[in-house]
Design an enzyme around this catalytic site. Sequence first.
Site, PDB file in Angstrom:
ATOM      1  N   GLU A   4       0.822  -1.262   0.087  1.00  0.00           N
ATOM      2  CA  GLU A   4      -0.159  -0.110   0.036  1.00  0.00           C
ATOM      3  C   GLU A   4       0.756   1.248   0.106  1.00  0.00           C
ATOM      4  O   GLU A   4       1.652   1.478   0.746  1.00  0.00           O
ATOM      5  CB  GLU A   4      -1.065   0.061   1.130  1.00  0.00           C
ATOM      6  CG  GLU A   4      -1.811   1.161   1.275  1.00  0.00           C
ATOM      7  CD  GLU A   4      -2.683   1.192   2.492  1.00  0.00           C
ATOM      8  OE1 GLU A   4      -2.657   0.279   3.258  1.00  0.00           O
ATOM      9  OE2 GLU A   4      -3.627   2.192   2.673  1.00  0.00           O
ATOM     10  N   ASP A  49      -2.540  12.005  -2.424  1.00  0.00           N
ATOM     11  CA  ASP A  49      -2.617  13.544  -2.344  1.00  0.00           C
ATOM     12  C   ASP A  49      -3.072  14.193  -3.579  1.00  0.00           C
ATOM     13  O   ASP A  49      -2.478  13.792  -4.561  1.00  0.00           O
ATOM     14  CB  ASP A  49      -1.031  14.250  -1.838  1.00  0.00           C
ATOM     15  CG  ASP A  49      -0.710  13.646  -0.358  1.00  0.00           C
ATOM     16  OD1 ASP A  49      -1.607  13.890   0.631  1.00  0.00           O
ATOM     17  OD2 ASP A  49      -0.017  12.818  -0.218  1.00  0.00           O
ATOM     18  N   THR A  91     -12.290   6.441   5.835  1.00  0.00           N
ATOM     19  CA  THR A  91     -10.982   7.101   6.524  1.00  0.00           C
ATOM     20  C   THR A  91     -11.485   8.413   6.603  1.00  0.00           C
ATOM     21  O   THR A  91     -12.372   8.992   6.064  1.00  0.00           O
ATOM     22  CB  THR A  91      -9.542   6.825   5.725  1.00  0.00           C
ATOM     23  OG1 THR A  91      -9.670   7.554   4.527  1.00  0.00           O
ATOM     24  CG2 THR A  91      -9.212   5.434   5.476  1.00  0.00           C
TER      25      THR A  91
HETATM   26  C1  LIG Z   1      -4.366  11.915   1.337  1.00  0.00           C
HETATM   27  S1  LIG Z   1      -3.154  10.639   2.474  1.00  0.00           S
HETATM   28  C2  LIG Z   1      -4.264   9.206   2.258  1.00  0.00           C
HETATM   29  C3  LIG Z   1      -3.965   8.033   3.576  1.00  0.00           C
HETATM   30  C4  LIG Z   1      -4.843   7.031   3.272  1.00  0.00           C
HETATM   31  N1  LIG Z   1      -4.517   5.966   2.198  1.00  0.00           N
HETATM   32  C5  LIG Z   1      -6.150   7.058   3.490  1.00  0.00           C
HETATM   33  O1  LIG Z   1      -6.879   6.834   2.721  1.00  0.00           O
HETATM   34  O2  LIG Z   1      -6.777   7.773   4.679  1.00  0.00           O
HETATM   35  C6  LIG Z   1      -1.873  10.253   1.423  1.00  0.00           C
HETATM   36  C7  LIG Z   1      -0.916   9.639   2.217  1.00  0.00           C
HETATM   37  O3  LIG Z   1       0.114   9.265   1.293  1.00  0.00           O
HETATM   38  C8  LIG Z   1       1.404   9.441   1.761  1.00  0.00           C
HETATM   39  N2  LIG Z   1       2.413   9.517   0.556  1.00  0.00           N
HETATM   40  C9  LIG Z   1       2.180  10.169  -0.529  1.00  0.00           C
HETATM   41  N3  LIG Z   1       3.275  10.083  -1.303  1.00  0.00           N
HETATM   42  C10 LIG Z   1       3.992   8.669  -0.716  1.00  0.00           C
HETATM   43  C11 LIG Z   1       5.152   8.140  -1.005  1.00  0.00           C
HETATM   44  N4  LIG Z   1       5.842   8.244  -2.341  1.00  0.00           N
HETATM   45  N5  LIG Z   1       5.393   7.235  -0.212  1.00  0.00           N
HETATM   46  C12 LIG Z   1       4.799   6.850   0.741  1.00  0.00           C
HETATM   47  N6  LIG Z   1       3.824   7.460   1.446  1.00  0.00           N
HETATM   48  C13 LIG Z   1       3.293   8.478   0.263  1.00  0.00           C
HETATM   49  C14 LIG Z   1       1.428  10.789   2.510  1.00  0.00           C
HETATM   50  O4  LIG Z   1       2.441  11.019   3.432  1.00  0.00           O
HETATM   51  C15 LIG Z   1      -0.241  10.798   2.886  1.00  0.00           C
HETATM   52  O5  LIG Z   1       0.067  10.215   4.184  1.00  0.00           O
END
Ligand SMILES: C[S@@+](CC[C@H](N)C(=O)[O-])C[C@H]1O[C@@H](n2cnc3c(N)ncnc32)[C@H](O)[C@@H]1O
Length: 252
Positions: free
Chosen positions: A79, A154, A231
Amino acid sequence: MPEAPHTEPAPAAQPAPAAQPRREVTSYVHHRARLTEGQQRAWDRWWPVRGREVADLVDGTVPYDPPAWFGRTGPLVLEIGSGMGESTAAMAAAAPGVDHLAVEVFEPGIAQLLMRVAEAGLANVAVLRGDAVALLRERVPGGSLDGVRIFFPDPWPKRRHRKRRLVQPALAAVLADRLRPGGLLHLATDWADYATQMQEVCTAEPLLVPARDRGASATGLVPRPDWRPVTKFEQRARDEGRPVSDLLYYRE
Ligand SMILES: C[S@@+](CC[C@H](N)C(=O)[O-])C[C@H]1O[C@@H](n2cnc3c(N)ncnc32)[C@H](O)[C@@H]1O
């Protein structure tokens, strides 16, 4: 003795400045946020057991070895961006036979996931801190994943930030390669134009096909699966009236 005429030595040929490694555009901005007391306790107790640094895996200091981490060779799902870990923990609890690699950069989210994993006694989750894209590119072997999940990446809504969006042709090609034939790519977003971008990117990737036998449309749209927990990000989308799109593809 007359002084020798002073001649400036010819300037030594300067080596061309070393090419600066181009700073990679990442899909996240890493803010080191403070952990709550509970998160810090969970981190101290569980990070040494469950956590691994992506940087160590990428530079080879620590081997990328899921069978050793899980003590078995089971189906493996990765994930990207597990956030606060609600979906990860719920899905891992619902599928104890599947091993889950949760990759995230945001420490409070990682700590929260460590807490959930410990509370539920889940043996099938490994938590990796760092850039999932680097890990996939550098360490994850081709054909080794049974699934990849990217839920609510994001959105980077401003046009000048679009290059930061995770789901781009280059990543789709890497994901397709790292999935085994028949492996599943599951995406979800609440940003309409990102949903369109995801469909365009995934249908243009020759190794990905919409999961038609699971109800996907010709471009990969599926009804929201009820097993995917709501979420914080999805709840906010609902509150703000943004419909959520789920997309599902097989690696051919
Ligand atoms: C908007 S949040 C969504 C989190 C979760 N999937 C949810 O649905 O609640 C996006 C997450 O992706 C992480 N993220 C973005 N790019 C990433 C990367 N290249 N590797 C790991 N995490 C990443 C960010 O830190 C953030 O916590």
